[in-house]
Write a protein that holds these residues in place. Structure first.
Motif, PDB file in Angstrom:
ATOM      1  N   VAL A   1      -8.247  -1.288   6.241  1.00 47.77           N
ATOM      2  CA  VAL A   1      -9.598  -1.159   6.030  1.00 47.77           C
ATOM      3  C   VAL A   1      -9.775   0.196   5.408  1.00 47.77           C
ATOM      4  N   PHE A   2      -9.385   1.084   6.314  1.00 47.98           N
ATOM      5  CA  PHE A   2      -9.495   2.352   5.952  1.00 47.98           C
ATOM      6  C   PHE A   2      -8.962   2.858   4.710  1.00 47.98           C
ATOM      7  N   LEU A   3      -7.788   2.380   4.517  1.00 49.40           N
ATOM      8  CA  LEU A   3      -7.107   2.855   2.967  1.00 49.40           C
ATOM      9  C   LEU A   3      -8.020   2.206   1.873  1.00 49.40           C
ATOM     10  N   VAL A   4      -8.441   0.998   1.848  1.00 47.57           N
ATOM     11  CA  VAL A   4      -9.321   0.479   0.926  1.00 47.57           C
ATOM     12  C   VAL A   4     -10.510   1.080   0.677  1.00 47.57           C
ATOM     13  N   LEU A   5     -11.155   1.437   1.660  1.00 46.06           N
ATOM     14  CA  LEU A   5     -12.491   2.198   1.728  1.00 46.06           C
ATOM     15  C   LEU A   5     -12.055   3.539   0.892  1.00 46.06           C
ATOM     16  N   MET A   6     -11.122   4.164   1.466  1.00 46.35           N
ATOM     17  CA  MET A   6     -11.114   5.618   0.768  1.00 46.35           C
ATOM     18  C   MET A   6     -10.379   5.457  -0.520  1.00 46.35           C
TER      19      MET A   6
ATOM     20  N   GLY B   1      -0.341  -1.776   7.756  1.00 49.40           N
ATOM     21  CA  GLY B   1      -1.504  -1.663   7.208  1.00 49.40           C
ATOM     22  C   GLY B   1      -1.288  -1.004   5.748  1.00 49.40           C
ATOM     23  N   CYS B   2      -0.590  -0.009   5.636  1.00 51.13           N
ATOM     24  CA  CYS B   2      -0.363   0.581   4.140  1.00 51.13           C
ATOM     25  C   CYS B   2       0.281  -0.687   3.274  1.00 51.13           C
ATOM     26  N   LEU B   3       1.036  -1.186   3.610  1.00 53.69           N
ATOM     27  CA  LEU B   3       1.636  -2.441   2.880  1.00 53.69           C
ATOM     28  C   LEU B   3       0.652  -3.294   2.349  1.00 53.69           C
ATOM     29  N   ILE B   4      -0.444  -3.619   3.456  1.00 51.69           N
ATOM     30  CA  ILE B   4      -1.289  -4.440   2.943  1.00 51.69           C
ATOM     31  C   ILE B   4      -2.228  -3.908   1.948  1.00 51.69           C
ATOM     32  N   ALA B   5      -2.592  -2.643   1.966  1.00 51.99           N
ATOM     33  CA  ALA B   5      -3.913  -2.135   1.199  1.00 51.99           C
ATOM     34  C   ALA B   5      -3.292  -1.820  -0.159  1.00 51.99           C
ATOM     35  N   LEU B   6      -1.820  -1.468  -0.203  1.00 53.91           N
ATOM     36  CA  LEU B   6      -1.264  -0.941  -1.724  1.00 53.91           C
ATOM     37  C   LEU B   6      -1.471  -1.482  -2.776  1.00 53.91           C
ATOM     38  N   PRO B   7      -1.556  -3.140  -2.782  1.00 51.51           N
ATOM     39  CA  PRO B   7      -1.750  -3.798  -3.816  1.00 51.51           C
ATOM     40  C   PRO B   7      -3.214  -3.701  -4.444  1.00 51.51           C
ATOM     41  N   VAL B   8      -4.008  -3.042  -3.701  1.00 52.10           N
ATOM     42  CA  VAL B   8      -5.632  -2.691  -4.392  1.00 52.10           C
ATOM     43  C   VAL B   8      -5.500  -1.675  -5.502  1.00 52.10           C
ATOM     44  N   ASN B   9      -4.216  -0.699  -5.223  1.00 48.31           N
ATOM     45  CA  ASN B   9      -4.259   0.505  -5.910  1.00 48.31           C
ATOM     46  C   ASN B   9      -3.988   0.205  -7.406  1.00 48.31           C
TER      47      ASN B   9
ATOM     48  N   THR C   1     -26.390   3.996 -14.746  1.00 52.84           N
ATOM     49  CA  THR C   1     -25.486   3.096 -15.549  1.00 52.84           C
ATOM     50  C   THR C   1     -24.250   2.829 -14.496  1.00 52.84           C
ATOM     51  N   GLU C   2     -23.597   1.875 -15.025  1.00 54.16           N
ATOM     52  CA  GLU C   2     -22.387   1.406 -14.539  1.00 54.16           C
ATOM     53  C   GLU C   2     -21.164   2.139 -14.748  1.00 54.16           C
ATOM     54  N   THR C   3     -20.266   2.833 -13.847  1.00 53.16           N
ATOM     55  CA  THR C   3     -19.352   3.559 -13.999  1.00 53.16           C
ATOM     56  C   THR C   3     -17.959   2.528 -13.739  1.00 53.16           C
ATOM     57  N   ALA C   4     -17.178   2.516 -14.429  1.00 50.30           N
ATOM     58  CA  ALA C   4     -15.825   1.803 -14.031  1.00 50.30           C
ATOM     59  C   ALA C   4     -14.781   2.592 -13.805  1.00 50.30           C
ATOM     60  N   PHE C   5     -14.054   2.018 -12.577  1.00 53.09           N
ATOM     61  CA  PHE C   5     -13.138   2.940 -12.163  1.00 53.09           C
ATOM     62  C   PHE C   5     -12.022   2.323 -11.375  1.00 53.09           C
ATOM     63  N   SER C   6     -10.849   2.886 -11.100  1.00 58.05           N
ATOM     64  CA  SER C   6      -9.935   1.733 -10.318  1.00 58.05           C
ATOM     65  C   SER C   6      -9.829   2.355  -8.978  1.00 58.05           C
ATOM     66  N   PHE C   7      -9.398   1.760  -8.074  1.00 61.58           N
ATOM     67  CA  PHE C   7      -9.176   1.962  -6.539  1.00 61.58           C
ATOM     68  C   PHE C   7      -7.836   2.869  -6.651  1.00 61.58           C
TER      69      PHE C   7
ATOM     70  N   VAL D   1      -2.438   9.995   6.021  1.00 60.77           N
ATOM     71  CA  VAL D   1      -3.417   9.686   7.045  1.00 60.77           C
ATOM     72  C   VAL D   1      -3.444   8.247   7.538  1.00 60.77           C
ATOM     73  N   GLY D   2      -3.124   7.557   6.892  1.00 58.45           N
ATOM     74  CA  GLY D   2      -3.280   6.009   7.416  1.00 58.45           C
ATOM     75  C   GLY D   2      -2.202   6.005   8.463  1.00 58.45           C
TER      76      GLY D   2
END
Lengths: 381, 386
Positions: free
Chosen positions: B32-37, B318-326, B339-345, B354-355
Motif C-alpha cells: 500500500v505504501f509503495l502504490v501511494l508513493m 510487498g515490493c513484489l506485489i507493488a512492482l507491477p503498477v510501475n 485540467t487533467e494531467t496524464a502520468f504513470s505510476f 524505504v519499503g
C-alpha cells in the motif's frame, strides 16, 4: 457457553489485547476510507435532488459567457430564476495554500431563491445590498479562518485568486450554513468593477420549476445559443459535479483497492492469532471431546471466540471513527463536506469485522474439530 | 552468533503458518505504501523532468498559470528580441503558445473532463526536442496531434478520428511522446487556427524561451521591466513553473504517510503477537542456550533478528506485489489549470529501499518487547517451563 467463550478469549490476555488493538487500528483506517467514498456519493445525491441546472460555455468553464445571456435564459419557459456566477477561487493573501475556500462572485438579487438549501444569517443579504464589497462566509469556513488568520465578521479581508489578476478586499458581513461549508459569496458587480466591467459570466445557475422540465430546459437553453459566438452546454447540478469528480482521476478505485489490502491485513493478524490459540488447545479440545462435547460444538465455541475478538476490535476502531468523524465536526479542511460516518459505513465496518472473525476462526476450527481424540491426546508439547 | 542466527532462521520454517501470515500482513503495508508513493512520484516527476534548467516561460504578471495569462503580439515581439534568448539562423528560439482548456467526453461514456489544447508554431518543436510525433507530422489547418496517453483517457482522440471542440471538427493525424513531460497531456493545434477559433487573435498565453546561461533569468526580467510593452511580463524557469503544479503529490504523500503509519501499527501489533508466541513456545530452548553460555544480549539480538527478518521478507513480498503498477498510466486533476494531467505510476529504487526498511522496522519494533522478555527471563525459570 457464553461464559466459556468469554473466559477462553481472555486466557492469554496479552495476545487478545494485541489482536484487538491491531484489528481496531486497521478498522479505523478502513472506516476513514469508507467515509471518504461515501462523502463523494452523498455530495452527488444531494445534487441529484436539486432543481438547479448549470449553463457554461460549450468549450469549457474557462471561457466566459456574455452577461446578456442572463435575461435570455430567464425567458426560457419553466425557468424561474437565473443567477450569473464567476468562480473566483479565492485564497488568503500571503497564505495561498492554507485554506480551501469556494469563493464565488454571484448576482446578489437571485441568491435567496437560488440557494434555498443554504440558511443565511437573517438580514445578511440585505446588508450586502448596501455594501459593494460585502461577503457572506460559511460558518465552518469562518471558524477555520478565525483560528488561522483571525477572521471575524465585520473585518475586511484581502483575498487573491489563482485565476484572476486582481486582489479583492471583502467586508465579512455574516455567515451561512449549507452543503458546501467552505463557501465565500460576494457580489459579482464588485468583481466586474475591479476587472473594469468586461460583462463576463463564468457560469449561470438557473432554477427550473419542476424536475420533469429539467431535460427540456437544458435542451432549450443550448438550442437558443447554438451557432452563436458563445455556444453553451447546460446540464444538471449532478452531472456538473460528476465531471469535476471524474477529473480527480481514479482515486475512488485506488481507495477501494487499498481498502481490500487493509481487510487482507486484518485477516492475516486475526487468523494468525486464532491459529496460535488452536495449537495451544489441541490437547484440551481432545479432553473436551472425551467429556462429550461434539465436533460441531467445539468448532462453534472456537469461531465464536474469534468473532468476539474481531468485534471487540471493531468496537474500538469503528467506534472511534464514529466519535471522531461526527457530522459537521470533521471536513478535511473544507474539501469534504460530507465526511462523517453514516449508518451504512458503520454497518460496513462491523460486517467486515464479523467476516474477518468468521474466516479467521474457520480454518483452525475445522482442523480442531476433525482431529481424532486419540491424536489430540497423544500430542505432547 | 552465526550458529544462533541459523537457529532463528530454522525456527521461522518450523512455524511456517505463523511466519507466513505475519509476513503477508507486513507485505500488505509495504505494498500500500509503495502504490501511494508511486502515484505521488509519478506526479512529481512531471515537474522534475519537464523543461530543462535553461528553459524559461514568460507569462503575464500577476498570474501563476498559462490559463489566465494573455500576451499581446506587440509585447511578444519585443520580448523575443531581448539579448539573453538563444538564437539560431532563423532568429530567436521562442515558442509562442496559446493555452486553451476544453472539455471532452471519456471513451466509456463517463463524465467528461477538462484537458489542455496548446496552439503552437514550428518553434514549439525546436524548443522541445523531446516531443516526437509519429511520422514527424506537424499540426496544420484542422489537423492536430495528440499526446499518446490522452488517446486512452478521452473519446475521439485516436489517429484518424474527428473530434469537435471550439467551433469546428478537427482531424487527429498523429500521436506524440515527450519522455513523460507535461506536454504528453496536451492536444497541439496550429496556433493561428486556434487563435481564430477561440477569438483570441493577436494574443498568446505564454512564451517559452531558452536562455544562454542559467543566470540570465534575472537579466531577462530586468530587461522586460524596462519597456512599456513588456513591463507586464515576467519570466520564470519552466522547472519552477511545473513544480508549482504538483500540489496533488504533496497531498498524496501526506495521506500515504498517514495510511502507512496506521497500517504499520496494525501489522506491528500482529508481529508482536507472533513473537510473543515464538518466545513462549521456546522457553526451554532459550534456557538451554543461556545454560550453554549465550548471554542475555545475544538472546535479545537473536530474537530481534528473527522478527526483523520476517519484516524484511514481508517488505520484499510487498515490493513484489507493488512492482507491477510501475508504469501504469493514470490521470489526475491539475489544481492550477483545472485540467487533467496524464502520468504513470513510478517506483524508484529508493522507494523500494524505504519499503524494505518499513518492513524491517515493523518487524523489529514488534519483536522488541518479546525479545526483551526472552532475554530477561531467569535461566532456571526457562528451563523449568513446560
Amino acid at each position: 457457553m457464553l461464559r466459556l467463550i468469554w473466559k477462553n478469549a481472555w486466557r492469554s490476555r496479552r495476545r487478545t489485547v494485541l489482536t484487538i488493538l491491531s484489528v481496531a487500528v486497521s478498522l479505523f483506517l478502513l472506516s476513514t476510507m469508507l467515509c471518504y467514498l461515501s462523502s463523494g456519493e452523498q455530495q452527488l445525491e444531494s445534487a441529484g435532488a436539486s432543481l438547479r441546472v448549470v449553463t457554461r460555455h460549450q468549450t469549457s468553464l474557462t471561457f466566459f459567457l456574455p452577461e446578456a445571456y442572463t435575461a435570455k435564459i430567464a425567458a426560457v419557459p419553466h425557468v424561474t430564476v437565473v443567477q450569473g456566477c464567476v468562480w473566483w477561487g479565492g485564497q488568503i493573501k500571503g497564505k495561498e495554500m492554507s485554506l480551501f475556500m469556494s469563493t464565488i462572485a454571484a448576482d446578489l438579487e437571485p441568491t435567496e431563491k437560488m440557494w434555498d438549501d443554504y440558511r443565511f444569517e437573517p438580514g445578511v443579504l440585505d446588508k450586502m445590498r448596501g455594501e459593494l464589497r460585502g461577503a457572506v462566509i460559511a460558518r465552518r469556513a469562518l471558524e477555520r479562518a478565525r483560528e488561522q488568520e483571525g477572521w471575524e465578521i465585520g473585518k475586511t479581508v484581502t483575498m487573491t485568486s489563482p485565476i484572476f489578476k486582481h486582489d479583492i478586499e471583502l467586508l465579512l458581513l455574516g455567515t451561512c450554513e449549507g452543503p458546501d461549508e467552505s463557501i465565500v459569496l460576494f457580489r459579482r458587480d464588485y468583481l466586474e468593477k475591479v476587472r473594469g466591467n468586461p460583462g463576463q459570466i463564468g457560469y449561470f445557475w438557473a432554477r427550473v420549476d419542476k424536475a420533469e422540465n429539467i431535460p427540456g430546459v437544458c435542451r432549450d437553453v443550448d438550442a437558443m445559443f447554438a451557432n452563436s459566438e458563445s455556444e453553451t452546454k447546460t446540464e444538471t447540478e449532478k452531472a456538473f459535479m460528476q465531471s469535476f469528480m471524474s477529473m480527480m482521476g481514479n482515486i475512488e478505485d485506488l481507495v477501494r483497492n487499498i481498502g481490500l489490502a487493509v481487510v487482507a491485513m486484518i485477516l492475516m493478524v486475526a487468523a494468525n492469532t486464532m491459529a496460535m490459540v488452536a495449537r495451544e488447545r489441541t490437547t484440551e479440545h481432545a479432553v473436551m471431546r472425551c467429556l462429550g462435547f461434539t465436533r460441531g460444538r467445539i468448532a462453534v465455541l472456537f469461531i465464536s471466540e474469534s468473532v468476539l475478538i474481531s468485534l471487540l476490535g471493531a468496537a474500538v476502531g469503528v467506534g472511534g471513527a464514529v466519535l471522531l468523524y461526527r457530522p459537521g465536526k470533521f471536513d478535511a479542511g473544507g474539501m469534504a463536506p460530507f465526511f462523517h460516518m453514516t449508518p451504512s459505513t458503520t454497518a460496513t465496518g462491523l460486517l467486515v469485522a464479523l467476516g474477518v472473525g468468521l474466516v479467521a476462526g474457520a480454518a483452525p476450527a475445522i482442523a480442531a474439530a476433525r482431529r481424532s481424540v486419540v491424536d489430540g491426546l497423544r500430542r505432547v508439547d | 552468533m552465526g550458529l544462533i542466527l541459523k537457529y532463528n532462521i530454522r525456527n521461522l520454517f518450523v512455524r511456517r503458518v505463523s511466519t507466513l501470515m505475519t509476513l503477508a500482513g507486513v507485505a500488505m503495508v509495504v505494498a500500500v505504501f509503495l502504490v501511494l508513493m508511486a502515484l505521488a512520484q509519478g506526479i512529481l516527476s512531471i515537474g522534475e523532468t519537464t523543461g530543462d534548467p535553461l528553459q524559461a516561460i514568460i507569462l503575464q504578471k500577476g498570474t501563476n498559470a498559462e490559463t489566465s495569462s494573455g500576451i499581446p503580439d506587440e509585447a511578444a515581439d519585443e520580448a523575443e528580441n531581448v539579448g539573453m534568448v538563444e538564437r539560431d539562423p532563423n532568429g530567436p528560439i521562442v515558442a509562442r503558445d496559446l493555452f486553451i482548456v476544453i472539455m471532452l467526453p471519456r471513451p466509456d461514456g463517463g463524465a467528461p473532463a477538462n484537458l489542455v489544447v496548446r496552439g503552437v508554431t514550428g518553434r514549439a518543436f525546436d524548443i522541445r526536442p523531446e516531443v516526437k510525433v509519429d511520422g514527424g507530422k506537424r499540426p496544420r489547418g484542422s489537423d492536430i496531434i495528440v499526446g499518446r496517453p490522452l488517446s486512452k483517457r478521452f473519446a475521439h482522440l485516436n489517429v484518424g478520428d474527428k473530434v469537435h471542440f471550439g467551433k469546428r471538427d478537427w482531424n487527429v493525424i498523429g500521436h506524440f511522446d515527450a519522455d513523460g513531460q507535461a506536454w504528453e497531456s496536451e492536444v497541439w493545434v496550429d496556433l493561428p487556427e486556434i487563435q481564430a477559433d477561440a477569438n483570441r487573435k493577436n494574443t498568446v498565453s505564454s512564451l517559452f524561451v531558452r536562455l544562454n546561461r542559467p543566470e540570465d533569468l534575472e537579466a531577462l526580467n530586468e530587461q522586460l521591466e524596462k519597456s512599456a510593452n513588456t513591463k507586464q511580463l515576467k519570466a520564470m524557469t519552466v522547472r519552477d513553473y511545473f513544480k508549482g503544479q504538483t500540489g496533488t503529490a504533496q497531498m498524496l504523500q501526506v495521506v500515504g504517510g498517514f495510511i502507512t503509519f496506521l497500517l504499520s501499527l496494525g501489522a506491528g501489533l500482529g508481529a508482536m503477537n507472533t513473537m510473543y508466541a515464538a518466545v513462549g513456545n521456546r522457553a526451554r530452548e532459550i534456557g538451554t542456550l543461556r545454560a550453554l553460555g549465550f548471554g542475555r544480549f545475544t538472546i535479545l539480538v537473536s530474537f530481534l533478528f528473527e522478527s526483523a527478518l520476517i519484516g524484511l521478507a514481508g517488505g520484499a513480498l510487498g515490493c513484489l506485489i507493488a512492482l507491477p503498477v510501475n508504469g501504469l498510466q493514470t490521470g489526475t486533476m491539475n489544481w492550477v489549470s483545472f485540467t487533467e494531467t496524464a502520468f504513470s505510476f513510478r517506483i524508484t529504487p529508493a522507494m523500494l529501499g524505504v519499503g524494505l526498511g518499513i518492513g524491517g522496522l515493523v518487524g523489529a519494533v514488534g519483536g522488541f518487547l518479546p525479545a526483551l522478555a526472552a532475554a530477561r527471563r531467569p535461566i532456571l525459570a526457562s528451563l523449568r517451563a513446560t
